[in-house]
Design a protein around this motif. Structure first.
Motif, PDB file in Angstrom:
ATOM      1  N   THR A 530       0.805  -1.223   0.000  1.00 40.22           N
ATOM      2  CA  THR A 530       0.000   0.000   0.000  1.00 40.22           C
ATOM      3  C   THR A 530       0.834   1.267   0.000  1.00 40.22           C
ATOM      4  O   THR A 530       0.438   2.277  -0.583  1.00 40.22           O
ATOM      5  CB  THR A 530      -0.944   0.021   1.216  1.00 40.22           C
ATOM      6  OG1 THR A 530      -0.164  -0.030   2.425  1.00 40.22           O
ATOM      7  CG2 THR A 530      -1.907  -1.144   1.182  1.00 40.22           C
ATOM      8  N   GLN A 531       2.026   1.240   0.623  1.00 39.25           N
ATOM      9  CA  GLN A 531       2.810   2.467   0.753  1.00 39.25           C
ATOM     10  C   GLN A 531       3.935   2.593  -0.265  1.00 39.25           C
ATOM     11  O   GLN A 531       4.556   3.654  -0.352  1.00 39.25           O
ATOM     12  CB  GLN A 531       3.400   2.559   2.165  1.00 39.25           C
ATOM     13  CG  GLN A 531       2.340   2.788   3.245  1.00 39.25           C
ATOM     14  CD  GLN A 531       2.963   2.921   4.615  1.00 39.25           C
ATOM     15  OE1 GLN A 531       3.109   1.958   5.347  1.00 39.25           O
ATOM     16  NE2 GLN A 531       3.371   4.141   4.951  1.00 39.25           N
ATOM     17  N   ALA A 532       4.193   1.537  -1.030  1.00 35.47           N
ATOM     18  CA  ALA A 532       5.277   1.609  -2.013  1.00 35.47           C
ATOM     19  C   ALA A 532       4.801   1.295  -3.422  1.00 35.47           C
ATOM     20  O   ALA A 532       5.085   2.042  -4.356  1.00 35.47           O
ATOM     21  CB  ALA A 532       6.401   0.645  -1.603  1.00 35.47           C
ATOM     22  N   LEU A 533       4.054   0.197  -3.590  1.00 38.60           N
ATOM     23  CA  LEU A 533       3.602  -0.199  -4.922  1.00 38.60           C
ATOM     24  C   LEU A 533       2.330   0.527  -5.347  1.00 38.60           C
ATOM     25  O   LEU A 533       2.206   0.951  -6.500  1.00 38.60           O
ATOM     26  CB  LEU A 533       3.371  -1.714  -4.957  1.00 38.60           C
ATOM     27  CG  LEU A 533       4.652  -2.550  -4.913  1.00 38.60           C
ATOM     28  CD1 LEU A 533       4.351  -3.972  -4.476  1.00 38.60           C
ATOM     29  CD2 LEU A 533       5.335  -2.559  -6.268  1.00 38.60           C
ATOM     30  N   THR A 534       1.389   0.672  -4.411  1.00 34.38           N
ATOM     31  CA  THR A 534       0.113   1.294  -4.762  1.00 34.38           C
ATOM     32  C   THR A 534       0.263   2.715  -5.303  1.00 34.38           C
ATOM     33  O   THR A 534      -0.486   3.090  -6.218  1.00 34.38           O
ATOM     34  CB  THR A 534      -0.834   1.268  -3.546  1.00 34.38           C
ATOM     35  OG1 THR A 534      -1.078  -0.102  -3.198  1.00 34.38           O
ATOM     36  CG2 THR A 534      -2.161   1.941  -3.851  1.00 34.38           C
ATOM     37  N   PRO A 535       1.171   3.557  -4.790  1.00 34.11           N
ATOM     38  CA  PRO A 535       1.329   4.883  -5.395  1.00 34.11           C
ATOM     39  C   PRO A 535       1.621   4.838  -6.896  1.00 34.11           C
ATOM     40  O   PRO A 535       1.101   5.658  -7.659  1.00 34.11           O
ATOM     41  CB  PRO A 535       2.503   5.481  -4.617  1.00 34.11           C
ATOM     42  CG  PRO A 535       2.410   4.848  -3.264  1.00 34.11           C
ATOM     43  CD  PRO A 535       1.984   3.439  -3.545  1.00 34.11           C
ATOM     44  N   PHE A 536       2.445   3.884  -7.342  1.00 27.17           N
ATOM     45  CA  PHE A 536       2.703   3.739  -8.779  1.00 27.17           C
ATOM     46  C   PHE A 536       1.452   3.258  -9.511  1.00 27.17           C
ATOM     47  O   PHE A 536       1.090   3.786 -10.563  1.00 27.17           O
ATOM     48  CB  PHE A 536       3.841   2.738  -9.015  1.00 27.17           C
ATOM     49  CG  PHE A 536       5.203   3.249  -8.659  1.00 27.17           C
ATOM     50  CD1 PHE A 536       5.871   4.139  -9.489  1.00 27.17           C
ATOM     51  CD2 PHE A 536       5.836   2.841  -7.494  1.00 27.17           C
ATOM     52  CE1 PHE A 536       7.141   4.610  -9.166  1.00 27.17           C
ATOM     53  CE2 PHE A 536       7.097   3.296  -7.162  1.00 27.17           C
ATOM     54  CZ  PHE A 536       7.746   4.188  -7.994  1.00 27.17           C
TER      55      PHE A 536
END
Length: 637
Positions: A530-536
């Motif tokens: 949620t905090q690393a992949l989801t932003p992309f």
């Protein structure tokens, strides 16, 4: 201050890129450095100092870098008007770009706590660049230069789990049959089968006068003809061959062949050079390279007789993933293969349920949403699916929805039994709200877009990454075009979708806080998904839908945005590399947890990572933050 040369040598050799440099080059760096102390709050380098004259490497402590936002002193950067800040820790260095350009730094560097830095003057810094290739690559390319070393470590880690036996990157030219059995289209079937028998092969390629493959006939095709009881041995082979055979070039890899074979459910493919037949690769050839045959695994899934059997086969997939990582297969390819295997499991479950419950009398399509729709699944995944069918009226749609209910519910339950858990949010075909006619799907999408409530936005985040997984079209292509047209015509929805995309942000405090020289992101770490992949994922979705891009894969969306000039191509390269690294890190963690008998989790502790991973992770998270800043700037949020 005087320095302990051996102590500094040991310190540098623990961190990339210094661990890859020749010892004399590291020692020369140390000889050209002097140790400087900066007390908490003291500026180390700032835009007002004039052209940068020194390079700083943090030995101990923490340094904040802050670049002024729009309206403040210094060069503006896209964003909301707030400063762009980040935190550097031990073995981090600055300001390389300003030194290379002979200009003032655009960032103000300030000690967050009492800090020791190794300082080197610009002439010595330039000399070091000329002497050492690893040092030069790191200064010029940043964390990207370290990915090769990271892949080596990943192979070593995965090999301890899987062992040797996988050669996924081997070129087809080295494994293909170089003298494949071939024939003309008018050759009688009996003679073609005789040639196959004499050469002891499972296929014969049909070629035209230029030796271009126009068809292929296999033992599987022969069994089909015999079972059909209509076989004519004197018939030309072109009447029974499979037309337009799948082809790859000789420099394609074994993994490319595996992907195509599993996707098209075939056991042979042609190797063509400049259009002409050069060889044939069979699944048997690939079995010789693998301990766990992925093509065999896909075939076994398609022939499984129960959900329990499918579940056991999916357990083998974990070992196959370990093997792929052991041989450096790209993380995004691994995700696609996992999604493809889950597709096979879903296909087989649908076939088994149809066999048990019978044909409902309503032609339908099975839709995949979310990570399955993007083909970006890991081993830790659940179901996100729906059904599409045609109906002439609302009344007929209600009747058909009810007729499909037992089938949809049974498919969801059987998928759960084979290891694809039920969606906790009920985003499944068993939910009547996601079992709709083509006209109802259009109304549902239009309602979400025209009335973008928080609930609707949440539905859009999942269901707007959609893909036809099973069945005929049933209006799917028209529905996809309708969705893109509706989003393009509603700026308010785009803006709300962008707002939602900004809610999942990388760890705050400049990506990490540094205390006592140890990296941390909260006592329990942070959520890698949620905090690393989801932003992309979320940013790519908003920008792609807003620009009429039909691709659903995150990286395909980003590259399409670069092709259209929406994003800078160089920035997109950095985004894709960062996304690839984060997915690799996630796969590695899941593999290690599964091997240890622990449940797979996305929670990661940066302090438990090695120095190489921490450095690349921080850069990847910084790229995620940059993409979110661009999204914020684009929609004035």
């Amino acid at each position: 201050m005087n320095q302990n040369v051996q102590g500094l040598m040991g310190f540098l050799r623990e961190h990339p890129p210094f661990d890859q440099m020749e010892p004399p080059h590291v020692r020369r760096l140390i000889e050209r450095m002097r140790l400087r102390f900066f007390e908490e709050g003291q500026d180390i380098a700032s835009p007002g100092d004039g052209p940068a004259g020194s390079w700083y490497l943090i030995r101990q402590g923490a340094v904040e870098g802050r670049r002024p936002g729009p309206g403040a002193a210094g060069e503006p950067s896209p964003g909301s008007g707030t400063d762009d800040s980040f935190v550097l820790g031990p073995a981090d260095a600055f300001p390389a770009a300003a030194l290379l350009g002979g200009r003032p730094t655009r960032t103000r560097y300030r000690a967050l706590q009492d800090t020791f830095c190794l300082q080197m003057d610009r002439p010595d810094f330039i000399e070091a660049l000329e002497r050492s290739e690893p040092f030069r690559a790191f200064v010029l390319r940043g964390a990207g230069s370290l990915l090769g070393r990271l892949h080596q470590l990943t192979r070593q880690e995965a090999a301890t789990v899987q062992g040797e036996g996988y050669v996924f990157d081997q070129a087809l030219a080295s494994i293909m049959a170089r003298d494949p059995v071939a024939c003309a289209p008018d050759l009688p079937l009996s003679q073609a089968v005789r040639r196959m028998h004499e050469r002891r092969v499972g296929s014969i390629v049909v070629t035209d006068e230029r030796r271009r493959p126009v068809g292929i006939f296999t033992l599987r095709d022969l069994r089909r003809e015999v079972a059909g009881a209509a076989i004519r041995l004197d018939a030309p082979i072109e009447t029974v061959m499979t037309r337009d055979p799948v082809c790859l070039p000789p420099d394609a890899t074994a993994f490319d062949a595996i992907l195509l074979m599993t996707r098209h459910r075939i056991g042979h493919l042609c190797v063509a050079q400049a259009g002409a037949l050069a060889g044939v690769v069979s699944e048997r050839d690939l079995f010789a390279l693998q301990r766990i045959g992925i093509v065999h695994l896909a075939r076994a899934m398609r022939q499984a007789e129960s959900a329990e059997a499918l579940g056991a086969l999916r357990a083998d997939l974990s070992r196959a993933v370990a093997g792929m990582l052991a041989h450096g297969v790209d993380a995004l390819q691994v995700l696609r293969l996992i999604a493809q295997m889950n597709d096979h499991a879903t296909h087989r479950v649908i076939e088994l349920v149809l066999r048990d419950l019978g044909d409902p009398g309503v032609p339908f399509s099975w839709l995949a949403f979310g990570s399955e729709g993007r083909r970006e699944q890991t081993l830790l995944t659940d179901q996100d699916n729906g059904m599409l069918f045609q109906a002439a009226s609302d009344a007929e749609a209600r009747d058909r929805r009810e007729a499909l209910r037992p089938l949809a519910e049974a498919i969801n339950q059987e998928l759960d039994r084979c290891g694809l858990p039920l969606c906790r949010g009920n985003v499944m075909a068993g939910n009547p709200a996601l079992r709709l006619s083509a006209r109802e799907w259009e109304r549902w999408f239009a309602d979400i877009i025209r009335r973008p409530t928080p609930e609707h936005i949440l539905q859009a985040v999942i269901c707007f990454d959609l893909r036809l997984l099973w069945g005929e079209d049933n209006g799917f292509e028209a529905l996809s075009r309708f969705l893109l047209d509706q989003v393009a015509d509603c700026p308010q929805f785009q803006r709300m979708l962008a707002e939602t995309a900004l809610r999942n942000q990388p760890p705050s405090g400049g990506l990490f806080e540094v205390a006592g020289g140890a990296w941390r992101a909260g006592a329990s770490g942070f959520d890698l998904k949620t905090q690393a992949l989801t932003p992309f994922v979320d940013a790519a979705r908003v920008l792609a839908l807003s620009n009429g891009i039909a691709d659903t894969s995150t990286t395909d969306r980003l590259r399409a945005l670069a092709e259209r000039g929406v994003l800078n191509a160089r920035d997109v390269d950095a985004y894709v590399e960062s996304y690839r690294y984060l997915q690799l890190l996630r796969l590695r963690q899941h593999q290690a947890q599964i091997h240890a008998g622990e449940p797979a989790s996305n929670q990661i502790l940066p302090g438990a990572l090695n120095a190489l991973d921490r450095r690349i992770l921080r850069e990847a998270l910084r790229q995620a933050a940059d993409l979110q800043k661009l999204l914020r700037y684009s929609y004035q949020l």
